[in-house]
Design a protein around this motif. Sequence first.
Motif, PDB file in Angstrom:
ATOM      1  N   PRO A  22     -56.377  31.142 -84.473  1.00 56.59           N
ATOM      2  CA  PRO A  22     -56.071  30.050 -85.407  1.00 56.59           C
ATOM      3  C   PRO A  22     -56.109  30.499 -86.866  1.00 56.59           C
ATOM      4  O   PRO A  22     -55.248  30.125 -87.663  1.00 56.59           O
ATOM      5  CB  PRO A  22     -57.151  29.008 -85.115  1.00 56.59           C
ATOM      6  N   ASP A  23     -57.069  31.331 -87.219  1.00 54.42           N
ATOM      7  CA  ASP A  23     -57.191  31.774 -88.614  1.00 54.42           C
ATOM      8  C   ASP A  23     -55.981  32.585 -89.055  1.00 54.42           C
ATOM      9  O   ASP A  23     -55.473  32.398 -90.166  1.00 54.42           O
ATOM     10  CB  ASP A  23     -58.472  32.588 -88.805  1.00 54.42           C
ATOM     11  N   ALA A  24     -55.524  33.490 -88.208  1.00 57.59           N
ATOM     12  CA  ALA A  24     -54.363  34.320 -88.565  1.00 57.59           C
ATOM     13  C   ALA A  24     -53.109  33.474 -88.700  1.00 57.59           C
ATOM     14  O   ALA A  24     -52.322  33.657 -89.640  1.00 57.59           O
ATOM     15  CB  ALA A  24     -54.161  35.410 -87.508  1.00 57.59           C
ATOM     16  N   PHE A  25     -52.914  32.533 -87.782  1.00 59.42           N
ATOM     17  CA  PHE A  25     -51.710  31.702 -87.837  1.00 59.42           C
ATOM     18  C   PHE A  25     -51.747  30.771 -89.054  1.00 59.42           C
ATOM     19  O   PHE A  25     -50.738  30.599 -89.739  1.00 59.42           O
ATOM     20  CB  PHE A  25     -51.548  30.891 -86.551  1.00 59.42           C
ATOM     21  N   ILE A  26     -52.899  30.176 -89.331  1.00 62.86           N
ATOM     22  CA  ILE A  26     -53.025  29.294 -90.492  1.00 62.86           C
ATOM     23  C   ILE A  26     -52.766  30.072 -91.780  1.00 62.86           C
ATOM     24  O   ILE A  26     -52.127  29.559 -92.707  1.00 62.86           O
ATOM     25  CB  ILE A  26     -54.405  28.598 -90.519  1.00 62.86           C
ATOM     26  N   ALA A  27     -53.218  31.314 -91.849  1.00 60.94           N
ATOM     27  CA  ALA A  27     -52.979  32.130 -93.047  1.00 60.94           C
ATOM     28  C   ALA A  27     -51.483  32.343 -93.259  1.00 60.94           C
ATOM     29  O   ALA A  27     -50.983  32.220 -94.386  1.00 60.94           O
ATOM     30  CB  ALA A  27     -53.703  33.464 -92.924  1.00 60.94           C
ATOM     31  N   ASN A  28     -50.755  32.651 -92.193  1.00 59.58           N
ATOM     32  CA  ASN A  28     -49.298  32.833 -92.303  1.00 59.58           C
ATOM     33  C   ASN A  28     -48.607  31.528 -92.695  1.00 59.58           C
ATOM     34  O   ASN A  28     -47.708  31.517 -93.533  1.00 59.58           O
ATOM     35  CB  ASN A  28     -48.717  33.355 -90.996  1.00 59.58           C
ATOM     36  N   ALA A  29     -49.011  30.430 -92.064  1.00 64.05           N
ATOM     37  CA  ALA A  29     -48.399  29.134 -92.369  1.00 64.05           C
ATOM     38  C   ALA A  29     -48.705  28.722 -93.809  1.00 64.05           C
ATOM     39  O   ALA A  29     -47.820  28.230 -94.525  1.00 64.05           O
ATOM     40  CB  ALA A  29     -48.897  28.075 -91.394  1.00 64.05           C
ATOM     41  N   GLN A  30     -49.925  28.926 -94.251  1.00 61.16           N
ATOM     42  CA  GLN A  30     -50.292  28.550 -95.623  1.00 61.16           C
ATOM     43  C   GLN A  30     -49.533  29.393 -96.640  1.00 61.16           C
ATOM     44  O   GLN A  30     -49.104  28.886 -97.677  1.00 61.16           O
ATOM     45  CB  GLN A  30     -51.803  28.689 -95.826  1.00 61.16           C
ATOM     46  N   ALA A  31     -49.345  30.677 -96.356  1.00 56.38           N
ATOM     47  CA  ALA A  31     -48.568  31.539 -97.259  1.00 56.38           C
ATOM     48  C   ALA A  31     -47.128  31.033 -97.370  1.00 56.38           C
ATOM     49  O   ALA A  31     -46.546  31.021 -98.467  1.00 56.38           O
ATOM     50  CB  ALA A  31     -48.606  32.976 -96.765  1.00 56.38           C
ATOM     51  N   MET A  32     -46.544  30.619 -96.241  1.00 56.93           N
ATOM     52  CA  MET A  32     -45.185  30.083 -96.265  1.00 56.93           C
ATOM     53  C   MET A  32     -45.145  28.784 -97.071  1.00 56.93           C
ATOM     54  O   MET A  32     -44.244  28.574 -97.891  1.00 56.93           O
ATOM     55  CB  MET A  32     -44.686  29.829 -94.840  1.00 56.93           C
TER      56      MET A  32
END
Length: 179
Positions: free
Chosen positions: A59-69
Motif C-alpha cells: 500500500p505504501d509504494a502504490f500510494i506514493a506513486n499515486a500521490q506523485a501523479m
Amino acid sequence: MSAILPPADRLWWKHPIDRVEGTWIALAFVWCMVMFFMMVLWHVYGDQNLSTETYKTTPDAFIANAQAMVDQYTVRTETDLEIPVVAPPAGSDIYLIARLWNFWPILELEKDKTYRLHLTSMDYNHGFSLQPTNLNIQIVPGYEHVLTVTPNQSGEFSIVCNEYCGIGHHMMVGRLYVR
C-alpha cells in the motif's frame, strides 16, 4: 442388468454400447471440442479479453506513486470531499486507488490516446466496472493490476465497485472523464 449378476458382469464398461448411446456420446464429444476451440479463438481474435499485467505491491509504494501523479497533474478538485481531478499526458502511467468506499483520484483522459492504468485496493477486494462500457476487473489488495487503455469515445463515465465490500458498497462510485 441386475444386482444378482456376478460382480464381473456388473461392470458397465464390459457391456456393449447401444447405437443411440454412442450417438449421444459422439455428439457430446464433438460439442465439447467445438466449445474448446471457440474459447481459444475468442481469446486470440476477440476484443473482450483484457491484456493485463499483475504485480505484487505494498500500500505504501502504490500510494506514493499515486500521490506523485496527483501532485504533478491535478487540474481541479470536485465533490464535497475535495477529490482531485488528474489530467495526465498521453502515454503516461496513471494510478487509481480503491478503498472503502471510494475511488481516488478522478481521472481525466484524452480520447484516442493510450495510457497505462494501475489499479489496486487498500483494504478489501473491490471491483472496477467502467460503465457503460462493461469493462470489469477485480481489484485485489496487495496486487497492482496494470491495464493498457485507449479511450475511444468522449464523455463522463462511472466507475462502479461490483464486488461487495461492506455497508457503503452501494455508494462506491468514481468518475472518469474523456475529452
